[in-house]
Design an enzyme around this catalytic site. Structure first.
Site, short mmCIF file in Angstrom:
data_model
loop_
_atom_site.label_atom_id
_atom_site.label_comp_id
_atom_site.label_asym_id
_atom_site.label_seq_id
_atom_site.Cartn_x
_atom_site.Cartn_y
_atom_site.Cartn_z
N ARG A 155 0.73 -1.36 -0.15
CA ARG A 155 -0.02 0.10 0.04
C ARG A 155 0.83 1.37 -0.13
NH1 ARG A 155 -5.45 -0.85 3.71
NH2 ARG A 155 -4.05 -0.51 5.56
N ASP A 156 2.13 1.03 -0.12
CA ASP A 156 3.08 2.38 -0.10
C ASP A 156 4.21 2.04 -0.86
OD1 ASP A 156 3.41 5.10 -0.09
OD2 ASP A 156 4.44 5.08 2.16
#
Length: 368
Positions: A155-156
């Site tokens: 997610r990043d």
């Protein structure tokens, strides 16, 4: 334990963010997290759980060596220290264009208008794509594939969260994925209870690395958001130049490359659509069924613009890729270039159901 012998007050502070402080102690990095100051979706306990689950099983994930809670309700995480991240590595390969303009030529040539403004300074991307691009791509895909096999969405994914071995004199440095502060473990009942799988937070990813489905409010996303982020990183290797020192451009932008601007999701959406076209809402079922369909139709219409990259003939698709990543032409090996183009076209789908998985990308890279 190693952490018991380290006095963090005597360590070098390397980086400080809203949620963490990073220190250096000799060959170690220490990440200090405040347990009583989690800012969702950041969660220190879930981060440690994920790191312990991953262990030292993947050579492209920076391993957690130890963890320790302090009396001040901080959590200390011990990692091997690596000096440079991928963004810094890309930055160092942008060189100032030293070609000088001859003012006397302009004065003697009446067809060239005299302008008062100084010429815009350019910085040329001199990253050796033949030396680094395929190795970097494969390493990152292998690392992300390992996460997805273990039911984890990072997610990043961004260059700042990819570390390189200190020895950059080797043919290609070894890469490590770091920072699982907002990662999501689909197999962790505590995390899925706090953040249901069909109602995940959309405040994920950083700037230009956000996937289009997240920009339109789709909460049931999957590991495809990491694949999209990787696509944008790839596009950064194949840009030619920038006009701002320290900036590493991609094929899209959110306005953060402008001075004194933090960028915006709306500008990012417009940039994605400008470069890759607008699909019809019928062909983007995730947004139609689970996202901000009214916002999409209200701003961009229901029928698309007829320019969506994957609606075009194959030769047009390839030309769009080459236009958005002009340094692809510098890859000397024809087969390697074709693999990149095939993978990029597989990754570029706005629909995560059609976007290639990391396993599918690896299959393409393994072809002779």
């Amino acid at each position: 334990m190693k952490l018991d012998s380290i006095d963090i007050t005597h360590c070098q502070l390397v980086k400080s963010t809203r949620t963490a402080r990073i220190y250096r102690s000799d060959t170690y990095a220490i990440k200090c997290l405040a347990l009583d100051f989690d800012i969702p979706p950041h969660n220190a306990k879930f981060e440690v759980s994920i790191l312990n689950k991953l262990g030292n099983k993947c050579k492209h994930i920076l391993p957690l060596l130890e963890s320790k809670a302090t009396d001040n309700n901080d959590l200390l995480l011990l990692f091997p220290f690596e000096e440079m991240n991928l963004y810094e590595f890309m930055q160092m390969h942008y060189k100032r264009d030293r070609r000088k303009k001859n003012p006397y030529y302009d004065l003697l040539n009446p067809s060239i208008p005299i302008v008062a403004d100084p010429p815009v300074q350019k910085y040329t991307n001199q990253l050796d794509v033949n030396r680094y691009s395929l190795s970097f791509f494969r390493q990152m895909v292998e690392g992300i594939a390992f996460l997805h096999e273990n039911k984890i969405i990072h997610r990043d994914i961004k260059p700042q969260n990819i570390m390189l071995t200190n020895n950059t004199s080797t043919v290609s440095p070894k890469l490590y994925i770091i920072d699982f502060g907002i990662s999501y473990d689909m197999a962790n009942n505590s995390q899925t209870s706090a953040e249901p799988m069909d109602s995940k937070v959309t405040d994920i990813s950083t700037g230009i690395y956000k996937a289009p489905e997240v920009l339109f409010g789709v909460k049931c996303y999957d590991g495809g958001v990491d694949v999209w982020s990787l696509l944008i990183i790839i596009s950064q290797w194949f840009q030619r130049e920038t006009s701002r020192m320290g900036h590493v451009p991609a094929m899209i932008d959110d306005g953060s490359d402008d001075m004194n601007s933090d960028g915006s999701d709306f500008r990012l959406i417009c940039s994605i659509f400008e470069k890759l076209g607008i699909p019809s809402i019928q062909k983007w079922e995730e947004v139609a069924q689970h996202g901000s369909v009214d916002a999409f139709v209200g701003m961009f219409g229901a029928d698309g613009d007829g320019k969506y990259v994957l609606d075009q003939e194959k030769d047009v698709q390839i030309s769009i890729v080459e236009r958005n990543m002009p340094r692809l032409d510098e890859i000397a090996d024809v087969k390697v270039k074709q693999k990149f183009i095939n993978c990029i076209l597989g990754m570029v789908s706005f629909s995560p159901n059609e976007r290639w998985s990391c396993q599918r990308i690896l299959q393409e890279l393994e072809k002779p």
